[in-house]
Design a protein around this motif. Structure first.
Motif, PDB file in Angstrom:
ATOM      1  N   UNK A 191       0.797  -1.222   0.000  1.00 27.39           N
ATOM      2  CA  UNK A 191       0.000   0.000   0.000  1.00 27.39           C
ATOM      3  C   UNK A 191       0.824   1.263   0.000  1.00 27.39           C
ATOM      4  N   UNK A 192       2.166   1.120  -0.004  1.00 32.85           N
ATOM      5  CA  UNK A 192       3.040   2.290   0.167  1.00 32.85           C
ATOM      6  C   UNK A 192       2.946   3.313  -0.978  1.00 32.85           C
ATOM      7  N   UNK A 193       2.758   2.931  -2.234  1.00 33.86           N
ATOM      8  CA  UNK A 193       2.677   3.955  -3.281  1.00 33.86           C
ATOM      9  C   UNK A 193       1.578   4.992  -3.057  1.00 33.86           C
ATOM     10  N   UNK A 194       0.506   4.611  -2.388  1.00 31.29           N
ATOM     11  CA  UNK A 194      -0.571   5.568  -2.132  1.00 31.29           C
ATOM     12  C   UNK A 194      -0.125   6.683  -1.193  1.00 31.29           C
ATOM     13  N   UNK A 195       0.945   6.438  -0.411  1.00 26.95           N
ATOM     14  CA  UNK A 195       1.464   7.462   0.503  1.00 26.95           C
ATOM     15  C   UNK A 195       2.001   8.658  -0.274  1.00 26.95           C
ATOM     16  N   UNK A 196       2.479   8.404  -1.509  1.00 24.36           N
ATOM     17  CA  UNK A 196       3.050   9.472  -2.333  1.00 24.36           C
ATOM     18  C   UNK A 196       2.075  10.631  -2.508  1.00 24.36           C
ATOM     19  N   UNK A 197       0.810  10.323  -2.692  1.00 28.27           N
ATOM     20  CA  UNK A 197      -0.189  11.368  -2.913  1.00 28.27           C
ATOM     21  C   UNK A 197      -0.375  12.237  -1.686  1.00 28.27           C
ATOM     22  N   UNK A 198      -0.113  11.674  -0.512  1.00 25.44           N
ATOM     23  CA  UNK A 198      -0.253  12.435   0.732  1.00 25.44           C
ATOM     24  C   UNK A 198       0.990  13.256   1.039  1.00 25.44           C
ATOM     25  N   UNK A 199       2.155  12.653   0.827  1.00 24.90           N
ATOM     26  CA  UNK A 199       3.395  13.349   1.181  1.00 24.90           C
ATOM     27  C   UNK A 199       4.581  12.678   0.522  1.00 24.90           C
ATOM     28  N   UNK A 200       5.325  13.417  -0.296  1.00 26.75           N
ATOM     29  CA  UNK A 200       6.540  12.887  -0.894  1.00 26.75           C
ATOM     30  C   UNK A 200       7.579  12.577   0.189  1.00 26.75           C
ATOM     31  N   UNK A 201       7.673  13.454   1.172  1.00 26.91           N
ATOM     32  CA  UNK A 201       8.662  13.250   2.231  1.00 26.91           C
ATOM     33  C   UNK A 201       8.357  11.999   3.040  1.00 26.91           C
ATOM     34  N   UNK A 202       7.077  11.738   3.285  1.00 30.19           N
ATOM     35  CA  UNK A 202       6.727  10.510   3.993  1.00 30.19           C
ATOM     36  C   UNK A 202       7.079   9.291   3.149  1.00 30.19           C
ATOM     37  N   UNK A 203       6.826   9.367   1.853  1.00 31.60           N
ATOM     38  CA  UNK A 203       7.170   8.258   0.963  1.00 31.60           C
ATOM     39  C   UNK A 203       8.661   7.971   1.027  1.00 31.60           C
ATOM     40  N   UNK A 204       9.471   9.019   1.115  1.00 33.54           N
ATOM     41  CA  UNK A 204      10.919   8.855   1.158  1.00 33.54           C
ATOM     42  C   UNK A 204      11.449   8.541   2.562  1.00 33.54           C
ATOM     43  N   UNK A 205      10.590   8.455   3.563  1.00 32.80           N
ATOM     44  CA  UNK A 205      11.042   8.225   4.935  1.00 32.80           C
ATOM     45  C   UNK A 205      11.426   6.775   5.190  1.00 32.80           C
ATOM     46  N   UNK A 206      11.226   5.915   4.223  1.00 32.80           N
ATOM     47  CA  UNK A 206      11.478   4.490   4.333  1.00 32.80           C
ATOM     48  C   UNK A 206      10.408   3.759   3.541  1.00 32.80           C
ATOM     49  N   UNK A 207      10.477   2.438   3.501  1.00 36.31           N
ATOM     50  CA  UNK A 207       9.448   1.669   2.821  1.00 36.31           C
ATOM     51  C   UNK A 207       9.282   0.315   3.485  1.00 36.31           C
ATOM     52  N   UNK A 208       8.031  -0.134   3.672  1.00 34.05           N
ATOM     53  CA  UNK A 208       7.815  -1.493   4.156  1.00 34.05           C
ATOM     54  C   UNK A 208       8.148  -2.501   3.064  1.00 34.05           C
ATOM     55  N   UNK A 209       8.363  -3.738   3.454  1.00 36.57           N
ATOM     56  CA  UNK A 209       8.677  -4.772   2.471  1.00 36.57           C
ATOM     57  C   UNK A 209       8.787  -6.126   3.121  1.00 36.57           C
ATOM     58  N   UNK A 210       9.177  -7.104   2.328  1.00 37.12           N
ATOM     59  CA  UNK A 210       9.323  -8.466   2.830  1.00 37.12           C
ATOM     60  C   UNK A 210      10.532  -8.584   3.749  1.00 37.12           C
ATOM     61  N   UNK A 211      10.428  -9.457   4.736  1.00 39.70           N
ATOM     62  CA  UNK A 211      11.585  -9.843   5.524  1.00 39.70           C
ATOM     63  C   UNK A 211      12.386 -10.891   4.748  1.00 39.70           C
ATOM     64  N   UNK A 212      13.605 -11.134   5.190  1.00 43.21           N
ATOM     65  CA  UNK A 212      14.414 -12.181   4.552  1.00 43.21           C
ATOM     66  C   UNK A 212      13.743 -13.545   4.712  1.00 43.21           C
ATOM     67  N   UNK A 213      13.129 -13.771   5.867  1.00 46.56           N
ATOM     68  CA  UNK A 213      12.433 -15.034   6.090  1.00 46.56           C
ATOM     69  C   UNK A 213      11.282 -15.237   5.127  1.00 46.56           C
ATOM     70  N   UNK A 214      10.561 -14.160   4.822  1.00 45.67           N
ATOM     71  CA  UNK A 214       9.462 -14.250   3.860  1.00 45.67           C
ATOM     72  C   UNK A 214       9.998 -14.560   2.471  1.00 45.67           C
ATOM     73  N   UNK A 215      11.131 -13.972   2.114  1.00 51.42           N
ATOM     74  CA  UNK A 215      11.732 -14.259   0.819  1.00 51.42           C
ATOM     75  C   UNK A 215      12.151 -15.717   0.712  1.00 51.42           C
TER      76      UNK A 215
END
Length: 302
Positions: A191-215
């Protein structure tokens, strides 16, 4: 050869396609049964305008990366070639060039995109990756991908609009949502791309993703590809870098060790709204010989 479990040699010593080899005729025909209504959704980000317009800044991208650029010869503003006459009173605008970069638009990573030491996936020599292209494991080896897509809509499962920036999806959480079959394309929504519309700075503050275990879990399930709506499959910190140690780097786990192609920066909001966990996934990268990746317009057939 990597010490961890891997797919080196599994599909032959000369293999350059990795787990895409699992997409046999029977597997593809079985995948087509996932379509129910025939509705087709594009899963790609748009590529808008050129550097002479503000359009590229309106789509999510990693800070500091060259933006996707689309040049057209229509008014002389972006490209000097002008408009091509095609007949009395008729003119044709030509698309002159599209330039893309990893981290700035929807794309597929080739198996030559990542290596360790002096070896690509399957032991191919990394020295074959040169400025003029890779002579092993390039994106042209992919061909087309037709598979059953399985949507892991993690925020919806947790009752959230999007995952927090520091969230790393564990394998157990993926298993609660779905268990993929061999040859499936695992599609991960943060759902992270939707954050871009709210705030570019928030989008650039980090990103969620898979853990190594999930991979590693997805690799053990024999998925043919992993796709996500974030920029790196795994998570990123505020410096747009991964925090995991090198052995847990998801590009090394999936691309290098298991030959699993990665598809990044998808747009999954409409697919999420459709409420479908399985669908037909279709994607065909450009046949860029020796390319480390390609822009992509993946499709979901519901």
């Amino acid at each position: 050869m990597p010490a961890e479990p891997n797919n080196w040699g599994r599909f032959g010593p000369e293999d350059q396609r990795g787990t895409l080899n699992l997409l046999t005729g029977d597997v593809v025909l079985s995948a087509l049964a996932a379509a129910r209504t025939g509705q087709v959704l594009s899963l790609s980000m748009p590529i808008r305008g050129a550097t002479s317009s503000p359009a590229p800044t309106t789509v999510p991208h990693l800070r500091g990366r060259p933006l996707p650029q689309h040049f057209m010869s229509v008014d002389g503003g972006d490209y000097a070639a002008g408009v091509r006459p095609v007949g009395a009173g008729l003119r044709m605008a030509d698309d002159a060039l599209i330039v893309t970069h990893h981290g700035t638009t929807t794309h597929m990573d080739a198996l030559c995109h990542m290596w360790s030491g002096d070896e690509l996936y399957n032991g191919h020599p990394a020295a074959r990756v040169r400025s003029y292209g890779a002579t092993r494991c390039g994106i042209e080896q992919v061909g087309g991908v037709v598979a059953r897509g399985v949507l892991f809509d993690v925020p919806r499962h947790l009752g959230l609009d999007h995952l927090p920036a520091d969230f790393r999806v564990p394998a157990q959480l993926l298993a609660e949502i779905a268990v993929p079959r061999a040859g499936d394309v695992a599609v991960i929504r943060t759902g992270w791309p939707a954050v871009w519309e709210r705030s570019h700075e928030e989008y650039w503050s980090g990103q969620p993703g898979l853990s190594a275990g999930a991979g590693r879990w997805l690799a053990s399930m024999d998925v043919s590809a992993v796709a996500a709506d974030n920029a790196a499959i795994g998570g990123l910190n505020e410096r747009q870098l991964a925090d995991e140690p090198l052995d847990d780097d998801l590009h090394l786990i999936l691309l290098h060790r298991h030959g699993i192609h990665l598809i990044e920066m998808l747009w999954l909001e409409e697919l999420s709204a459709a409420g479908r966990t399985e669908f037909v996934f279709v994607a065909a990268p450009l046949r860029i010989e020796g390319g480390t990746g390609s822009p992509l317009n993946p499709l979901a057939i519901l």
